[in-house]
Motif scaffolding. Structure first.
Motif, short mmCIF file in Angstrom:
data_model
loop_
_atom_site.label_atom_id
_atom_site.label_comp_id
_atom_site.label_asym_id
_atom_site.label_seq_id
_atom_site.Cartn_x
_atom_site.Cartn_y
_atom_site.Cartn_z
N ASP A 1 -6.06 -23.68 -16.94
CA ASP A 1 -4.76 -23.43 -17.56
C ASP A 1 -4.11 -22.15 -17.03
O ASP A 1 -3.34 -21.50 -17.71
CB ASP A 1 -4.92 -23.35 -19.08
CG ASP A 1 -6.08 -22.43 -19.47
OD1 ASP A 1 -6.74 -21.88 -18.56
OD2 ASP A 1 -6.33 -22.26 -20.68
N ILE A 2 -4.46 -21.75 -15.79
CA ILE A 2 -3.93 -20.49 -15.25
C ILE A 2 -3.13 -20.77 -13.98
O ILE A 2 -3.66 -21.29 -13.01
CB ILE A 2 -5.07 -19.48 -14.95
CG1 ILE A 2 -5.86 -19.17 -16.23
CG2 ILE A 2 -4.49 -18.20 -14.33
CD1 ILE A 2 -7.05 -18.24 -16.02
N ARG A 3 -1.86 -20.36 -14.02
CA ARG A 3 -1.02 -20.48 -12.82
C ARG A 3 -1.11 -19.18 -12.04
O ARG A 3 -1.13 -18.10 -12.63
CB ARG A 3 0.45 -20.67 -13.22
CG ARG A 3 0.80 -22.09 -13.57
CD ARG A 3 2.24 -22.42 -13.26
NE ARG A 3 3.19 -21.44 -13.79
CZ ARG A 3 4.41 -21.22 -13.28
NH1 ARG A 3 4.81 -21.90 -12.22
NH2 ARG A 3 5.23 -20.35 -13.82
N ALA A 4 -1.12 -19.27 -10.71
CA ALA A 4 -1.12 -18.03 -9.91
C ALA A 4 -0.44 -18.27 -8.58
O ALA A 4 -0.75 -19.22 -7.87
CB ALA A 4 -2.54 -17.53 -9.68
N GLU A 5 0.53 -17.42 -8.28
CA GLU A 5 1.15 -17.45 -6.94
C GLU A 5 0.80 -16.18 -6.18
O GLU A 5 1.18 -16.01 -5.02
CB GLU A 5 2.67 -17.63 -7.07
CG GLU A 5 3.01 -19.05 -7.50
CD GLU A 5 4.48 -19.25 -7.80
OE1 GLU A 5 5.31 -18.43 -7.36
OE2 GLU A 5 4.78 -20.22 -8.53
N LEU A 6 0.16 -15.24 -6.87
CA LEU A 6 -0.34 -14.02 -6.23
C LEU A 6 -1.58 -13.58 -7.01
O LEU A 6 -1.58 -13.61 -8.25
CB LEU A 6 0.73 -12.92 -6.26
CG LEU A 6 0.31 -11.56 -5.70
CD1 LEU A 6 0.03 -11.62 -4.19
CD2 LEU A 6 1.40 -10.50 -5.96
N ILE A 7 -2.63 -13.20 -6.26
CA ILE A 7 -3.85 -12.71 -6.91
C ILE A 7 -4.06 -11.27 -6.44
O ILE A 7 -4.03 -11.00 -5.24
CB ILE A 7 -5.06 -13.59 -6.51
CG1 ILE A 7 -4.82 -15.03 -7.01
CG2 ILE A 7 -6.36 -13.02 -7.07
CD1 ILE A 7 -5.84 -16.04 -6.51
N VAL A 8 -4.20 -10.35 -7.39
CA VAL A 8 -4.46 -8.94 -7.04
C VAL A 8 -5.69 -8.52 -7.83
O VAL A 8 -5.71 -8.67 -9.06
CB VAL A 8 -3.24 -8.04 -7.36
CG1 VAL A 8 -3.53 -6.60 -6.97
CG2 VAL A 8 -1.99 -8.54 -6.65
N THR A 9 -6.70 -8.02 -7.13
CA THR A 9 -7.95 -7.77 -7.85
C THR A 9 -8.82 -6.69 -7.23
O THR A 9 -8.66 -6.34 -6.06
CB THR A 9 -8.73 -9.11 -7.99
OG1 THR A 9 -9.69 -8.97 -9.03
CG2 THR A 9 -9.40 -9.53 -6.70
N ASN A 10 -9.73 -6.18 -8.05
CA ASN A 10 -10.62 -5.08 -7.71
C ASN A 10 -12.03 -5.51 -8.10
O ASN A 10 -12.47 -5.26 -9.20
CB ASN A 10 -10.12 -3.85 -8.52
CG ASN A 10 -11.09 -2.71 -8.62
OD1 ASN A 10 -11.14 -2.04 -9.65
ND2 ASN A 10 -11.84 -2.45 -7.59
N PRO A 11 -12.72 -6.23 -7.18
CA PRO A 11 -14.04 -6.76 -7.52
C PRO A 11 -15.09 -5.66 -7.59
O PRO A 11 -14.86 -4.55 -7.10
CB PRO A 11 -14.34 -7.70 -6.36
CG PRO A 11 -13.56 -7.17 -5.22
CD PRO A 11 -12.32 -6.55 -5.80
N PRO A 12 -16.26 -5.96 -8.16
CA PRO A 12 -17.35 -4.98 -8.14
C PRO A 12 -17.72 -4.65 -6.70
O PRO A 12 -17.58 -5.49 -5.82
CB PRO A 12 -18.50 -5.71 -8.83
CG PRO A 12 -17.93 -6.93 -9.45
CD PRO A 12 -16.65 -7.23 -8.77
N TYR A 13 -18.16 -3.41 -6.47
CA TYR A 13 -18.51 -2.99 -5.10
C TYR A 13 -19.99 -3.20 -4.80
O TYR A 13 -20.36 -3.38 -3.65
CB TYR A 13 -18.21 -1.50 -4.89
CG TYR A 13 -16.77 -1.08 -4.93
CD1 TYR A 13 -15.74 -2.01 -5.01
CD2 TYR A 13 -16.43 0.27 -4.85
CE1 TYR A 13 -14.41 -1.60 -5.03
CE2 TYR A 13 -15.10 0.69 -4.88
CZ TYR A 13 -14.10 -0.25 -4.97
OH TYR A 13 -12.81 0.17 -5.00
N GLY A 14 -20.84 -3.11 -5.83
CA GLY A 14 -22.29 -3.24 -5.60
C GLY A 14 -22.80 -2.22 -4.62
O GLY A 14 -23.45 -2.55 -3.64
#
Ligand SMILES: C[S@@+](CC[C@H](N)C(=O)[O-])C[C@H]1O[C@@H](n2cnc3c(N)ncnc32)[C@H](O)[C@@H]1O
Length: 376
Positions: free
Chosen positions: A293-306
C-alpha cells in the motif's frame, strides 16, 4: 556586506544552489564553505530558511599570512564597532587545517588580544572575554596559509532543527537529509524512506514541501546580540516566511523495523508538526509485502552501515536483499542513499546490475561516506 556559510563537506554545491535559487544570491564555492555578498536582510533569510547549511558568518577578514604576528595584524585592523557594543562579552574560537608552528589555542589567544587592542584604540574600552557564554562569538578559520575571520550569526549549527525529541543512535544530520532530497530532485512526488530510524528524511521532506522555515522551531540565534541586529527587518522576514507555509498533504511514507525506533519516529513526526502528512509503518523493508500500500516515485534513505568488520558480510547481504526487493516493486525509480560502507554497496550495485547516476564523497559524523543516486 560579505558573508560565508559553512556546509557539510561534500555538499557545498548543493548549498550554493539553494542560496542562489531560493535566496537569490550570487555565490562562490570553497571547501566546506560558500561565500557571498548581500545586504543585512540575507542574514535573517539564510538563518531562518536555508536547509543545507550549518552556520552563517559575517566575513570580517580573509587574507594570506606567514606568521602568528600576521594573524594578529589582520585581526587588529578590523573595525569591531558594528560587531560588539562595549558592555558585551566575546570569545574567539579557532579551527585550523595544515602544518603550523602554533596551535588553534595560540591563534584564538592572539586574535582575542587583537580584538581587545583594536577596541581599546577605537573606543577606549576594554572588552570582556567570556569563553563559556559569550555574547559575540568570533571565529577564526586557518587553512594552510589563509586566515578567515568571521562572526557567528547563527549560534549552534542549523542542523539542530529543535524538532527532534527522539535521538536515534545513528541519526542522519538534517542538513545532509535535505541535501539528499535536493540531489534526488524531490519536487513533492510520492516519497519513501524504507529505513527511516527517527524519521529525519521524511520530516525534512515534509518541511520542504510545506515550506516550514527553520525559524518555526528554532528561536535561538546569536545575531540578536549584535549591534547590527534590526528587529524590524527581522520581523518582516520572519512574517513573510511563516505566511508562505502551506498545510497541504503530501505522499510521504517511511518504514522502520525496530518498535523502539518506530515509536521514536512517531514522536519526532508529531513534534515536527507533520503527523498529518507523513505515514510511518513498523514493518520489514526487505519483504515485498511491506510495500503493498505504499506509492513511491523517489526513494531517499540512510541504511545501516555495519561498520564493525564482522558485520560487513551481513551488510552486503542486507544491501543486496533490500535493493532487489525495492527493484521488484519500484523498477525504474531513483534511490538516493548515503553509506560509509561504500565498498559493500558498490559491489552489490555492480553484482545485481543497478545503474549509478551520480556519486559523491561526503563526511557524515566524522566518517567518510558517499551519497549515491541509483536507478532501480
Ligand atoms: C542508519 S539508521 C537510519 C537513521 C535515520 N536516517 C535517522 O536520521 O534517524 C537505519 C535504520 O534502518 C532500520 N532497519 C534495519 N533493517 C531494517 C528492515 N529490514 N526494515 C526496516 N528498517 C530496518 C534500523 O532499525 C535503523 O533504524
Amino acid at each position: 556586506m560579505d558573508w560565508f556559510v559553512t556546509t557539510p563537506l561534500g555538499v557545498e554545491d548543493v548549498a550554493a544552489k539553494e542560496l542562489e535559487e531560493d535566496v537569490g544570491l550570487q555565490v562562490n564555492i570553497d571547501v566546506g564553505k560558500v561565500f557571498f555578498r548581500a545586504p543585512i536582510k540575507a542574514m535573517y533569510i539564510v538563518n531562518y530558511s536555508a536547509r543545507t547549511i550549518n552556520r552563517l558568518y559575517l566575513l570580517l577578514a580573509r587574507e594570506n599570512f606567514n606568521s602568528l604576528e600576521d594573524i594578529y595584524r589582520v585581526a587588529k585592523n578590523i573595525d569591531y564597532t558594528d560587531i560588539i557594543t562595549p558592555e558585551k562579552s566575546f570569545a574567539v574560537r579557532c579551527e585550523r587545517i595544515g602544518e603550523h608552528g602554533f596551535t588553534s589555542i595560540d591563534i584564538a589567544r592572539v586574535v582575542g588580544r587583537a580584538v581587545i587592542d583594536s577596541y581599546m584604540e577605537a573606543h577606549g574600552v576594554k572588552l570582556r572575554v567570556n569563553l563559556d557564554k559569550p555574547d559575540v562569538e568570533i571565529n577564526v578559520f586557518v587553512r594552510f596559509n589563509e586566515v578567515l575571520i568571521g562572526v557567528n550569526t547563527t549560534g549552534e549549527s542549523l542542523h539542530k532543527r529543535r524538532y527532534r525529541i527522539y535521538n536515534h543512535p545513528a541519526a542522519l544530520k538534517t542538513t545532509l537529509a535535505a541535501a539528499m532530497l535536493k540531489l534526488g530532485e524531490y519536487r513533492n512526488q510520492p516519497l519513501l524512506d524504507p529505513l527511516c530510524g527517527g524519521a529525519t528524511i521524511p520530516i525534512e521532506a515534509a518541511h520542504m514541501a510545506r515550506k516550514y522555515p527553520i525559524v518555526l522551531f528554532r528561536k535561538d540565534y546569536y545575531f540578536t546580540k549584535l549591534p547590527l541586529y534590526d528587529p524590524e527587518i527581522e520581523s518582516a522576514v520572519r512574517v513573510r516566511l511563516l505566511e508562505s507555509i502551506n498545510k497541504n498533504n503530501y505522499d510521504i511514507t517511511c518504514v522502520e523495523i525496530s518498535p523502539k525506533h518506530f515509536e521514536g519516529a512517531l514522536v519526532n513526526i508529531k513534534n515536527a508538526l507533520v503527523a498529518d502528512t507523513v505515514k510511518v509503518f513498523n514493518r520489514d523493508s526487505t519483504r515485498v509485502e511491506t510495500y503493498r500500500d505504499i506509492r513511491a516515485e523517489l526513494i531517499v534513505t540512510n541504511p545501516p552501515y555495519g561498520m564493525r568488520s564482522h558485520n560487513l558480510k551481513k551488510i552486503s547481504l542486507f544491501y543486496e536483499t533490500i535493493l532487489r526487493t525495492l527493484r521488484e516493486v519500484y523498477s525504474g525509480v531513483r534511490v538516493v542513499l548515503i553509506t560509509a560502507s561504500t565498498k559493500q554497496l558498490e559491489e552489490v550495485v555492480a553484482k545485481i546490475g543497478i545503474t549509478t547516476l551520480h556519486v559523491r564523497k561526503v563526511m557524515h559524523g566524522g566518517l567518510p561516506a558517499k551519497i549515491y543516486v541509483l536507478k532501480l
